[in-house]
Design an enzyme around this catalytic site. Structure first.
Site, PDB file in Angstrom:
ATOM      1  N   CYS A   1      -3.298 -13.837  -2.598  1.00  0.00           N
ATOM      2  CA  CYS A   1      -3.161 -14.254  -1.196  1.00  0.00           C
ATOM      3  C   CYS A   1      -3.566 -15.715  -1.028  1.00  0.00           C
ATOM      4  O   CYS A   1      -3.846 -16.155   0.083  1.00  0.00           O
ATOM      5  CB  CYS A   1      -4.000 -13.362  -0.284  1.00  0.00           C
ATOM      6  SG  CYS A   1      -5.782 -13.475  -0.578  1.00  0.00           S
TER       7      CYS A   1
ATOM      8  N   ALA B   1     -16.266  -7.646 -10.001  1.00  0.00           N
ATOM      9  CA  ALA B   1     -15.062  -7.130 -10.647  1.00  0.00           C
ATOM     10  C   ALA B   1     -14.949  -7.583 -12.102  1.00  0.00           C
ATOM     11  O   ALA B   1     -14.567  -6.791 -12.973  1.00  0.00           O
ATOM     12  CB  ALA B   1     -13.827  -7.566  -9.869  1.00  0.00           C
TER      13      ALA B   1
ATOM     14  N   ASP C   1     -15.468  -2.912  -5.587  1.00  0.00           N
ATOM     15  CA  ASP C   1     -15.657  -4.105  -4.764  1.00  0.00           C
ATOM     16  C   ASP C   1     -17.126  -4.509  -4.855  1.00  0.00           C
ATOM     17  O   ASP C   1     -18.004  -3.658  -4.995  1.00  0.00           O
ATOM     18  CB  ASP C   1     -15.275  -3.836  -3.309  1.00  0.00           C
ATOM     19  CG  ASP C   1     -14.973  -5.113  -2.533  1.00  0.00           C
ATOM     20  OD1 ASP C   1     -13.788  -5.420  -2.327  1.00  0.00           O
ATOM     21  OD2 ASP C   1     -15.938  -5.800  -2.153  1.00  0.00           O
TER      22      ASP C   1
ATOM     23  N   PHE D   1     -11.089  -5.053  -6.173  1.00  0.00           N
ATOM     24  CA  PHE D   1     -11.241  -5.799  -4.924  1.00  0.00           C
ATOM     25  C   PHE D   1     -10.710  -4.922  -3.778  1.00  0.00           C
ATOM     26  O   PHE D   1      -9.893  -5.343  -2.963  1.00  0.00           O
ATOM     27  CB  PHE D   1     -10.494  -7.135  -4.955  1.00  0.00           C
ATOM     28  CG  PHE D   1     -10.867  -8.033  -6.098  1.00  0.00           C
ATOM     29  CD1 PHE D   1     -12.051  -8.761  -6.075  1.00  0.00           C
ATOM     30  CD2 PHE D   1     -10.052  -8.154  -7.214  1.00  0.00           C
ATOM     31  CE1 PHE D   1     -12.403  -9.598  -7.128  1.00  0.00           C
ATOM     32  CE2 PHE D   1     -10.390  -8.988  -8.275  1.00  0.00           C
ATOM     33  CZ  PHE D   1     -11.573  -9.714  -8.233  1.00  0.00           C
TER      34      PHE D   1
ATOM     35  N   ARG E   1       0.840  -1.199   0.000  1.00  0.00           N
ATOM     36  CA  ARG E   1       0.000   0.000   0.000  1.00  0.00           C
ATOM     37  C   ARG E   1       0.878   1.254   0.000  1.00  0.00           C
ATOM     38  O   ARG E   1       0.599   2.227  -0.711  1.00  0.00           O
ATOM     39  CB  ARG E   1      -0.939  -0.020   1.217  1.00  0.00           C
ATOM     40  CG  ARG E   1      -2.030  -1.075   1.115  1.00  0.00           C
ATOM     41  CD  ARG E   1      -3.098  -0.871   2.174  1.00  0.00           C
ATOM     42  NE  ARG E   1      -2.695  -1.289   3.498  1.00  0.00           N
ATOM     43  CZ  ARG E   1      -2.965  -2.483   4.039  1.00  0.00           C
ATOM     44  NH1 ARG E   1      -3.613  -3.398   3.337  1.00  0.00           N
ATOM     45  NH2 ARG E   1      -2.602  -2.771   5.268  1.00  0.00           N
TER      46      ARG E   1
ATOM     47  N   ASP F   1      -6.110  -7.165  -6.536  1.00  0.00           N
ATOM     48  CA  ASP F   1      -5.784  -7.894  -5.303  1.00  0.00           C
ATOM     49  C   ASP F   1      -7.018  -8.662  -4.831  1.00  0.00           C
ATOM     50  O   ASP F   1      -7.686  -8.259  -3.875  1.00  0.00           O
ATOM     51  CB  ASP F   1      -5.318  -6.903  -4.229  1.00  0.00           C
ATOM     52  CG  ASP F   1      -5.032  -7.580  -2.897  1.00  0.00           C
ATOM     53  OD1 ASP F   1      -4.546  -8.728  -2.916  1.00  0.00           O
ATOM     54  OD2 ASP F   1      -5.312  -6.964  -1.844  1.00  0.00           O
TER      55      ASP F   1
END
Length: 367
Positions: A313, A253, A223, A201, A185, A273
């Site tokens: 992730c 998205a 989102d 996202f 970030r 992300d």
């Protein structure tokens, strides 16, 4: 350990053949991981002093981060800090202790003061995963319960490199915020000046706030969750007093990116992300396909000379497979591209074993 054991009992791993101590852990009878290993090699006494020393060691790893204008951080990162099945995040003096395994319940009364001391916390909140809620309730613990001090407001405002965010420590997802992307970030904030930025996202707007703080001309937070976008707007207003350069879009998205592409929209920075696409091994092929599709939709939205941040992730998806898929998409687009850097977790999310390296991000400049 001999005979039947209960969750949290100490279990010694010993080789009778070699007459040698191997390790010691906490017994987890109802889990595929039957022993949560705490220590291996030489014998050790497992008590509050053991956990205090380990917690202080973890705090030292975070010293450089805590020297910045940041007071929201992960103090204990599960197995990676030697606390398998236990996570502790700290938000402006509020320690959120999240339990993922019942092995920790017999140890909590001694652990809480140890954690509070290391975090210099005025308040501690208990959170637990769904799989241990019943076991917690049987012992008098309820998700979101204040177990030390007082909590004036469940929405806690904390700082991240000089910017402010809200973490709902009682009802928020995980412990209230996602801290692992902090360094990314900050990097987006450094890259965003003068650019239009698309945060796909976006969740609570972490990347969006840093982009605005870095001087972005315009930021779009995308989102599917309206409540998440409401939190993103709140975080923007918390820092800048208004939303003049910030827009939110509550939409799927995949659908939104396709529509933007048809309209010919472009951005100087595009962040992709997504949440984990693979929670189980059998979901990995589908996850890789989802990464391919979403990044294929994102590439045309990056203006010439702009930057794509592609992140994953999904712990089940190896980094090499993720980057292979993203870079195949970039090559197939026909555009020239340059890898600027690849990043992983921030300092408060150390990697203690290969499977612990779940976060991977790539910065690509597209011409």
């Amino acid at each position: 350990m001999k005979g039947e054991g209960k969750a949290g009992d100490l279990a010694v791993i010993f080789s009778f053949k070699k007459n040698k101590f191997i390790g010691v852990g906490l017994y987890d009878p109802d889990s595929p991981i039957r022993i949560r290993v705490l220590h291996q090699g030489s014998p050790a006494q497992i008590n509050n002093d053991f956990f205090r020393a380990r917690t202080q060691d973890a705090k030292k790893v975070r010293e450089a981060l805590l020297a910045t204008d940041t007071n929201g951080y992960r103090l204990l990162h599960g197995e990676n800090d030697g606390f398998p099945g236990l996570v502790v995040d700290v938000y402006a003096g509020v320690a959120v202790i999240k339990v993922y395994s019942p092995v920790w319940f017999p140890w909590l009364s001694g652990l809480i003061p140890v954690i509070v001391e290391a975090a210099a916390a005025e308040t501690a909140v208990f959170r637990c995963a769904r799989n241990v809620e019943k076991a917690a309730a049987a012992l008098g613990f309820i998700d979101g319960q204040v177990i030390h001090g007082e909590l004036a407001d469940e929405d806690v405002v904390f700082r991240e490199h000089g910017l402010s965010f809200v973490a709902n420590v009682v009802h928020g997802h995980k412990t209230g915020f996602f801290l692992d992307h902090r360094a990314n970030r900050r990097r987006i904030g450094q890259l965003a000046k003068g650019h239009d930025v698309l945060d796909v996202f976006s969740y609570a707007g972490g990347f969006s706030v840093h982009a605005l703080g870095g001087g972005a001309r315009r930021v779009v937070s995308l989102d599917i969750s309206a409540p998440a976008l409401a939190m993103a707007r709140r975080n923007v207003v918390l820092n800048f007093g208004e939303e003049r350069r910030h827009e939110t879009l509550a939409e799927d998205a995949f659908v939104a990116l396709e529509r933007m592409q048809k309209k010919g929209e472009t951005f100087g920075v595009v962040i992709v992300d997504p949440p984990s696409f693979a929670k189980r091994e059998k979901e990995v092929p589908g996850a890789l396909d989802a990464y391919r599709r979403i990044n294929k939709l994102a590439v045309p939205l990056v203006e010439p000379g702009g930057i794509l941040l592609a992140a994953s992730c999904s712990a089940r998806v190896p980094a090499e497979d993720f980057f292979r898929v993203v870079e195949a998409v970039l090559t197939a687009s026909g555009r020239k591209w340059t890898l600027l850097e690849k990043t992983a977790h921030d300092d408060d999310h150390p990697i203690g074993f290969p499977e612990g390296a779940y976060l991977k991000s790539g910065y690509y400049r597209l011409n």
